[in-house]
Motif scaffolding. Structure first.
Motif, PDB file in Angstrom:
ATOM      1  N   GLY A   1      23.445   5.937 -29.546  1.00 41.92           N
ATOM      2  CA  GLY A   1      23.013   4.547 -29.523  1.00 41.92           C
ATOM      3  C   GLY A   1      22.304   4.161 -30.801  1.00 41.92           C
ATOM      4  O   GLY A   1      22.435   4.837 -31.829  1.00 41.92           O
ATOM      5  N   GLY A   2      21.570   3.066 -30.764  1.00 43.11           N
ATOM      6  CA  GLY A   2      20.862   2.577 -31.940  1.00 43.11           C
ATOM      7  C   GLY A   2      19.404   2.328 -31.645  1.00 43.11           C
ATOM      8  O   GLY A   2      18.929   2.561 -30.542  1.00 43.11           O
ATOM      9  N   ILE A   3      18.704   1.822 -32.661  1.00 48.12           N
ATOM     10  CA  ILE A   3      17.268   1.570 -32.535  1.00 48.12           C
ATOM     11  C   ILE A   3      17.005   0.469 -31.509  1.00 48.12           C
ATOM     12  O   ILE A   3      16.170   0.597 -30.635  1.00 48.12           O
ATOM     13  CB  ILE A   3      16.672   1.138 -33.897  1.00 48.12           C
ATOM     14  N   ARG A   4      17.717  -0.647 -31.675  1.00 49.12           N
ATOM     15  CA  ARG A   4      17.544  -1.781 -30.767  1.00 49.12           C
ATOM     16  C   ARG A   4      18.651  -1.758 -29.709  1.00 49.12           C
ATOM     17  O   ARG A   4      19.726  -1.215 -29.950  1.00 49.12           O
ATOM     18  CB  ARG A   4      17.631  -3.095 -31.561  1.00 49.12           C
ATOM     19  N   ARG A   5      18.373  -2.424 -28.573  1.00 47.62           N
ATOM     20  CA  ARG A   5      19.389  -2.476 -27.525  1.00 47.62           C
ATOM     21  C   ARG A   5      20.691  -3.028 -28.083  1.00 47.62           C
ATOM     22  O   ARG A   5      21.778  -2.532 -27.779  1.00 47.62           O
ATOM     23  CB  ARG A   5      18.894  -3.325 -26.352  1.00 47.62           C
ATOM     24  N   ARG A   6      20.599  -4.074 -28.899  1.00 47.19           N
ATOM     25  CA  ARG A   6      21.820  -4.692 -29.414  1.00 47.19           C
ATOM     26  C   ARG A   6      22.609  -3.721 -30.292  1.00 47.19           C
ATOM     27  O   ARG A   6      23.838  -3.817 -30.370  1.00 47.19           O
ATOM     28  CB  ARG A   6      21.519  -5.985 -30.181  1.00 47.19           C
TER      29      ARG A   6
ATOM     30  N   VAL B   1      27.911   0.876 -20.570  1.00 48.06           N
ATOM     31  CA  VAL B   1      26.584   1.105 -19.987  1.00 48.06           C
ATOM     32  C   VAL B   1      25.670   1.559 -21.113  1.00 48.06           C
ATOM     33  O   VAL B   1      25.947   2.572 -21.776  1.00 48.06           O
ATOM     34  CB  VAL B   1      26.633   2.156 -18.860  1.00 48.06           C
ATOM     35  N   VAL B   2      24.602   0.795 -21.364  1.00 50.44           N
ATOM     36  CA  VAL B   2      23.652   1.202 -22.406  1.00 50.44           C
ATOM     37  C   VAL B   2      22.532   2.029 -21.782  1.00 50.44           C
ATOM     38  O   VAL B   2      21.875   1.605 -20.836  1.00 50.44           O
ATOM     39  CB  VAL B   2      23.096   0.014 -23.223  1.00 50.44           C
ATOM     40  N   ALA B   3      22.355   3.229 -22.352  1.00 47.61           N
ATOM     41  CA  ALA B   3      21.430   4.208 -21.778  1.00 47.61           C
ATOM     42  C   ALA B   3      20.647   4.918 -22.877  1.00 47.61           C
ATOM     43  O   ALA B   3      20.178   6.033 -22.691  1.00 47.61           O
ATOM     44  CB  ALA B   3      22.218   5.231 -20.955  1.00 47.61           C
TER      45      ALA B   3
ATOM     46  N   PRO C   1      12.793   8.807 -21.441  1.00 51.18           N
ATOM     47  CA  PRO C   1      14.137   8.250 -21.236  1.00 51.18           C
ATOM     48  C   PRO C   1      14.459   8.134 -19.738  1.00 51.18           C
ATOM     49  O   PRO C   1      14.242   9.080 -18.980  1.00 51.18           O
ATOM     50  CB  PRO C   1      15.048   9.265 -21.921  1.00 51.18           C
ATOM     51  N   LYS C   2      14.981   6.963 -19.337  1.00 52.90           N
ATOM     52  CA  LYS C   2      15.149   6.680 -17.914  1.00 52.90           C
ATOM     53  C   LYS C   2      16.529   7.033 -17.390  1.00 52.90           C
ATOM     54  O   LYS C   2      16.684   7.312 -16.201  1.00 52.90           O
ATOM     55  CB  LYS C   2      14.935   5.179 -17.681  1.00 52.90           C
ATOM     56  N   ALA C   3      17.524   6.992 -18.267  1.00 53.14           N
ATOM     57  CA  ALA C   3      18.908   7.021 -17.781  1.00 53.14           C
ATOM     58  C   ALA C   3      19.250   8.275 -16.989  1.00 53.14           C
ATOM     59  O   ALA C   3      20.078   8.230 -16.086  1.00 53.14           O
ATOM     60  CB  ALA C   3      19.869   6.869 -18.960  1.00 53.14           C
TER      61      ALA C   3
ATOM     62  N   GLY D   1      12.562   4.395 -23.278  1.00 53.05           N
ATOM     63  CA  GLY D   1      11.795   4.334 -22.041  1.00 53.05           C
ATOM     64  C   GLY D   1      10.292   4.401 -22.275  1.00 53.05           C
ATOM     65  O   GLY D   1       9.580   5.108 -21.562  1.00 53.05           O
ATOM     66  N   GLU D   2       9.823   3.641 -23.245  1.00 54.47           N
ATOM     67  CA  GLU D   2       8.387   3.716 -23.598  1.00 54.47           C
ATOM     68  C   GLU D   2       7.491   3.299 -22.437  1.00 54.47           C
ATOM     69  O   GLU D   2       6.480   3.932 -22.165  1.00 54.47           O
ATOM     70  CB  GLU D   2       8.112   2.877 -24.846  1.00 54.47           C
ATOM     71  N   ARG D   3       7.877   2.236 -21.744  1.00 53.04           N
ATOM     72  CA  ARG D   3       7.044   1.773 -20.629  1.00 53.04           C
ATOM     73  C   ARG D   3       7.158   2.690 -19.417  1.00 53.04           C
ATOM     74  O   ARG D   3       6.258   2.781 -18.599  1.00 53.04           O
ATOM     75  CB  ARG D   3       7.417   0.324 -20.260  1.00 53.04           C
ATOM     76  N   PHE D   4       8.270   3.401 -19.315  1.00 52.99           N
ATOM     77  CA  PHE D   4       8.482   4.320 -18.190  1.00 52.99           C
ATOM     78  C   PHE D   4       7.795   5.654 -18.436  1.00 52.99           C
ATOM     79  O   PHE D   4       7.403   6.358 -17.503  1.00 52.99           O
ATOM     80  CB  PHE D   4       9.989   4.536 -17.991  1.00 52.99           C
ATOM     81  N   GLY D   5       7.679   6.018 -19.708  1.00 50.84           N
ATOM     82  CA  GLY D   5       7.081   7.304 -20.048  1.00 50.84           C
ATOM     83  C   GLY D   5       8.104   8.352 -20.424  1.00 50.84           C
ATOM     84  O   GLY D   5       7.807   9.548 -20.434  1.00 50.84           O
TER      85      GLY D   5
ATOM     86  N   LYS E   1      15.223  -3.903 -12.455  1.00 51.49           N
ATOM     87  CA  LYS E   1      15.328  -3.038 -13.632  1.00 51.49           C
ATOM     88  C   LYS E   1      14.218  -2.008 -13.562  1.00 51.49           C
ATOM     89  O   LYS E   1      13.047  -2.355 -13.377  1.00 51.49           O
ATOM     90  CB  LYS E   1      15.221  -3.842 -14.926  1.00 51.49           C
ATOM     91  N   ILE E   2      14.570  -0.750 -13.705  1.00 54.15           N
ATOM     92  CA  ILE E   2      13.570   0.311 -13.751  1.00 54.15           C
ATOM     93  C   ILE E   2      12.893   0.222 -15.116  1.00 54.15           C
ATOM     94  O   ILE E   2      13.501   0.530 -16.141  1.00 54.15           O
ATOM     95  CB  ILE E   2      14.208   1.712 -13.571  1.00 54.15           C
ATOM     96  N   THR E   3      11.654  -0.251 -15.105  1.00 49.31           N
ATOM     97  CA  THR E   3      10.913  -0.438 -16.357  1.00 49.31           C
ATOM     98  C   THR E   3       9.706   0.489 -16.407  1.00 49.31           C
ATOM     99  O   THR E   3       9.490   1.182 -17.395  1.00 49.31           O
ATOM    100  CB  THR E   3      10.453  -1.904 -16.496  1.00 49.31           C
TER     101      THR E   3
ATOM    102  N   HIS F   1      26.240  -3.424 -19.119  1.00 45.14           N
ATOM    103  CA  HIS F   1      25.289  -3.153 -18.026  1.00 45.14           C
ATOM    104  C   HIS F   1      24.227  -2.166 -18.495  1.00 45.14           C
ATOM    105  O   HIS F   1      24.513  -1.243 -19.253  1.00 45.14           O
ATOM    106  CB  HIS F   1      26.087  -2.572 -16.854  1.00 45.14           C
ATOM    107  N   ASP F   2      22.994  -2.381 -18.013  1.00 42.00           N
ATOM    108  CA  ASP F   2      21.883  -1.467 -18.311  1.00 42.00           C
ATOM    109  C   ASP F   2      21.912  -0.267 -17.363  1.00 42.00           C
ATOM    110  O   ASP F   2      21.964  -0.457 -16.137  1.00 42.00           O
ATOM    111  CB  ASP F   2      20.540  -2.178 -18.092  1.00 42.00           C
ATOM    112  N   ALA F   3      21.794   0.933 -17.922  1.00 46.01           N
ATOM    113  CA  ALA F   3      21.615   2.118 -17.071  1.00 46.01           C
ATOM    114  C   ALA F   3      20.362   1.960 -16.213  1.00 46.01           C
ATOM    115  O   ALA F   3      20.258   2.548 -15.138  1.00 46.01           O
ATOM    116  CB  ALA F   3      21.507   3.367 -17.938  1.00 46.01           C
ATOM    117  N   ALA F   4      19.421   1.144 -16.709  1.00 42.50           N
ATOM    118  CA  ALA F   4      18.148   0.963 -16.016  1.00 42.50           C
ATOM    119  C   ALA F   4      18.259   0.061 -14.787  1.00 42.50           C
ATOM    120  O   ALA F   4      17.247  -0.214 -14.133  1.00 42.50           O
ATOM    121  CB  ALA F   4      17.119   0.390 -16.987  1.00 42.50           C
TER     122      ALA F   4
END
Ligand code: CTP
Ligand code: MG
Length: 202
Positions: free
Chosen positions: A58-63, A7-9, A19-21, A13-17, A187-189, A83-86
């Motif tokens: 984690g890292g800078i990019r999702r990958r 699970v990547v978390a 961290p979303k996880a 969360g820049e668009r959410f305002g 996806k919670i964005t 799987h996305d935590a989002a």
């Protein structure tokens, strides 16, 4: 099939305002919901990448976050669900469907996808340039399932960015198929997505 989960978390969360996880949905953090769905889908362990308690860095990019998860999987793992935590509303049966398709053994990756319903337009600023045919297009979700060797090899072969894991496998010449996704698997964005998810809680 020795199936494990990631699970990547670790996103910002820049668009959410923020961290979303760790945000609560129906009293349960998003990352916990994501872990539970993979466990119920048959993952023997679930490695959490990110700010969640017990999560690995984690890292800078999702990958990069996925790569951290891949490096931490148990050594006997043969297949993985990423799987996305989002995506807290993915059902356990969706994960089971992805895993079952993977188990057939003829593909490197399986993604849940939904045919695009909206009309798509390419724009430049506010100006519409052209209408893009939606025929043959799907919108893709997680959890995505992979033969672990294929995903690891794809990561090694390609350091460019990707918004999902299947993209790396595709670019490396791997075969990826889709199974029907779930319209409720949003996806919670942005902040407003949380209210929608609340309303859609089973
Ligand atoms: N993710 C991650 N590590 C990153 C970027 C993203 O683990 N460096 C995870 C997020 O935590 C999320 C999932 O990948 O669970 C999908 O990414 P996205 O929805 O884009 O989340 P964020 O990157 O956090 O949001 P934003 O793009 O708005 O900053
Ligand atoms: Mg992001």
């Amino acid at each position: 099939m020795n199936l494990h989960g990631i699970v990547v978390a670790a996103g910002r969360g820049e668009r959410f305002g923020g961290p979303k996880a760790v945000v609560l949905l129906g009293g349960i953090p998003l990352w916990v919901r994501a872990v539970e769905s993979l466990r119920q889908a048959g993952a023997l362990t679930v490695t959490v990448v990110g700010a969640a308690p017990g999560g690995i860095p984690g890292g800078i990019r999702r990958r990069d976050s996925v790569a951290a998860g891949l490096a931490a999987l148990p050594s006997d793992a043969s297949h993985v669900l990423v799987h996305d935590a989002a995506r807290p509303l993915a059902s356990a049966s969706l994960g089971r469907l992805v895993a079952a398709r993977l188990q057939v053994g003829d593909v490197d990756g399986v993604v849940p996808g939904i045919p695009v319903a909206d009309t798509l337009k390419q724009v430049e600023g506010a100006r519409v340039v052209t209408t893009v045919s939606r025929s043959g297009l799907i919108a893709v979700q997680t959890p995505q399932g992979f033969v672990l060797d294929a995903l690891r090899e794809a990561h090694r072969a390609d350091d460019s960015d990707a918004t999902d894991d299947a993209q790396l496998v595709e670019r490396n010449g791997g075969s990826v198929v889709f199974v029907p996704g779930e319209t409720s698997n949003l996806k919670i964005t942005r902040p407003e997505d949380l209210a929608i998810a609340e309303a859609w809680l089973p």
